[in-house]
Design an enzyme around this catalytic site. Structure first.
Site, PDB file in Angstrom:
ATOM      1  N   ASP A  52       1.546  -1.335  -0.854  1.00  0.00           N
ATOM      2  CA  ASP A  52       0.163  -0.007   0.175  1.00  0.00           C
ATOM      3  C   ASP A  52       0.773   1.241  -0.231  1.00  0.00           C
ATOM      4  OD1 ASP A  52      -2.118   1.819   0.666  1.00  0.00           O
ATOM      5  OD2 ASP A  52      -3.223   0.465   0.908  1.00  0.00           O
ATOM      6  N   SER A  93      -6.684   4.140  -1.253  1.00  0.00           N
ATOM      7  CA  SER A  93      -7.180   2.886  -1.151  1.00  0.00           C
ATOM      8  C   SER A  93      -8.416   2.111  -1.587  1.00  0.00           C
ATOM      9  CB  SER A  93      -6.570   2.008   0.550  1.00  0.00           C
ATOM     10  OG  SER A  93      -4.958   2.732   0.066  1.00  0.00           O
ATOM     11  N   THR A 146      -8.382  -1.763   1.526  1.00  0.00           N
ATOM     12  CA  THR A 146      -7.203  -2.504   0.516  1.00  0.00           C
ATOM     13  C   THR A 146      -8.200  -4.160   0.877  1.00  0.00           C
ATOM     14  OG1 THR A 146      -5.390  -1.380   0.821  1.00  0.00           O
ATOM     15  CG2 THR A 146      -5.521  -3.686  -0.295  1.00  0.00           C
ATOM     16  N   GLU A 260      -1.834  -8.133   1.675  1.00  0.00           N
ATOM     17  CA  GLU A 260      -1.184  -6.259   1.919  1.00  0.00           C
ATOM     18  C   GLU A 260       0.109  -6.598   2.925  1.00  0.00           C
ATOM     19  OE1 GLU A 260      -3.531  -2.552   2.237  1.00  0.00           O
ATOM     20  OE2 GLU A 260      -3.643  -4.081   3.663  1.00  0.00           O
ATOM     21  N   HIS A 269       2.120   8.201   4.891  1.00  0.00           N
ATOM     22  CA  HIS A 269       0.981   9.470   5.019  1.00  0.00           C
ATOM     23  C   HIS A 269       1.911  10.353   6.830  1.00  0.00           C
ATOM     24  CE1 HIS A 269      -2.376   8.648   2.622  1.00  0.00           C
ATOM     25  NE2 HIS A 269      -2.487   8.040   3.467  1.00  0.00           N
ATOM     26  N   HIS A 308      -1.205   2.744  -5.103  1.00  0.00           N
ATOM     27  CA  HIS A 308      -1.133   4.275  -5.356  1.00  0.00           C
ATOM     28  C   HIS A 308       0.403   4.631  -4.423  1.00  0.00           C
ATOM     29  CE1 HIS A 308      -1.546   5.461  -1.523  1.00  0.00           C
ATOM     30  NE2 HIS A 308      -3.103   4.817  -1.600  1.00  0.00           N
TER      31      HIS A 308
END
Ligand SMILES: [Zn+2]
Length: 370
Positions: A52, A93, A146, A260, A269, A308
């Site tokens: 992610d 996401s 996700t 994931e 972030h 992304h």
């Protein structure tokens, strides 16, 4: 985190050496692009690993910060995915995972639904109904955007309790991650672990078992997301990936597993390079588990990609000192940069080139011969 000059020189010479190897492999891939899937063996199994928020700089960090060669370098087929969502140039996401699970480009925040909020069946649902085994492993909660996009259908990503209600009848054979509170501490006072048990799941909440238990498994090791690597998560991700593969590979028909590495995104972030890099290196370990399995198994397609990029992350020089890397960020949010797609195994040639993220779903289905 800084890197010293001697290590960098070594790494650069290693990279130059590797790039000379890669040029040979690229020409082989070009040849294979002229082939069709009917010329090649179809995969029986697919492992989709989603980092992610993992852009190319995040992947590059594995080169500079891992002792030894990153598992990313074991792939021979590389593509680039354009990530914009149906509503925004910069995806989130939820839309970013729904596009993988359904092939439908939708709005930011959508979980398994199209632009007009209609539920769209996911690759996991389709394959589960068809007799494949399926699994979800995540370092966030299993209700996070996700993983949720592979089995739930809700209008907004933060509807965690509603997302949980899809789990008992999801058909998924193996869940591992966090998210216990959304089963047990609910506004409607229901205990959905009872529903899971009625649906045939064995629920495990203390630690990752060493061996699989017969039947469906729901492994929830945190109330919300799993701890950070720096807070003691240990080898949960690679070990849960191995456990899932041990279980799912017993199915003669085949399997689909989604893994994931959720917190690469959260390091981005937070604009926290140490956090991001620790999570990235953990994800690289899980990739190693998947590739080792695929190599032995011979009928498994492994795909690694991202929904992304997060943070506008870059491996900048430390001012004018070009022998030091100073990881920097340009945003606390996501970016619209293309993300890499790595593929290995039967059908991997389909993932060459530059394409919209929607294509990843169709390429997976095509690889399965559907
Ligand atoms: Zn994301």
């Amino acid at each position: 985190m800084k890197i010293n000059i001697s290590v960098l020189t070594l790494l650069l010479s290693a990279t130059l050496f590797l790039s000379s190897c890669v040029s040979v492999q690229v020409s082989e891939n070009t040849l294979s692009q002229t082939q069709t899937l009917s010329d090649q063996k179809k995969p029986k199994n697919i492992i989709l690993l989603i980092g992610d928020g993992m852009g190319l700089s995040q992947v590059s960090a594995a080169i500079y910060y891992k002792d030894g060669v990153p598992n990313f370098e074991r792939f021979n087929t590389i593509g680039l995915s354009k990530t914009s969502s149906g509503s925004d140039l910069v995806t989130d996401s939820a839309a970013g995972a729904t596009v993988f699970s359904t092939g439908v480009r939708t709005y930011n925040g959508a979980i398994g639904v199209s632009m007009d909020t209609t539920a769209v069946s996911t690759i996991v649902e389709t394959l589960s109904k068809d007799g494949y085994s399926t699994g979800i492993v995540s370092t966030s909660s299993i209700q996070h955007a996700t993983p949720a996009s592979f089995y739930a259908h809700v209008k907004r990503r933060n509807m965690y309790e509603e997302i949980t209600e899809f789990a008992p009848h999801s058909g998924i054979d193996f869940f591992a991650g966090g998210g216990l509170q959304f089963f047990t501490k609910r506004k409607d006072n229901r205990n959905l672990l009872n529903d899971m048990e009625e649906a045939g799941y064995t629920v495990i909440t203390d630690q990752l078992p060493i061996q699989n238990i017969d039947g469906k498994e729901l492994i929830l090791l945190a109330d919300d997301s799993m701890p950070k690597m720096s807070e003691g998560r240990g080898d949960f991700l690679p070990n849960a990936t191995q456990l899932a593969l041990d279980k799912l590979s017993k199915n003669e028909k085949g399997f689909f597993l989604m893994v994931e590495g959720s917190q690469i995104d959260w390091g981005g972030h937070d604009n926290d390079a140490d956090y991001l890099i620790e999570e990235l290196l953990d994800f690289d370990k899980a990739i190693g588990v998947a590739l080792d399995f695929a190599k032995k198994n011979g009928e498994t397609l492994v795909i690694v990609t991202a929904d992304h990029e997060t943070g506008g992350f870059s491996l900048s020089s430390d001012g004018k000192d070009y022998n030091k890397i100073n990881p920097t960020f340009s945003t606390p949010g996501h970016s619209a940069t293309m993300v890499p797609v790595f593929a290995e195994g039967p059908g991997s040639f389909l993932f060459n080139g530059i394409y919209n993220s929607t294509e990843i779903y169709f390429k997976m289905m095509k690889a399965f011969g559907r």
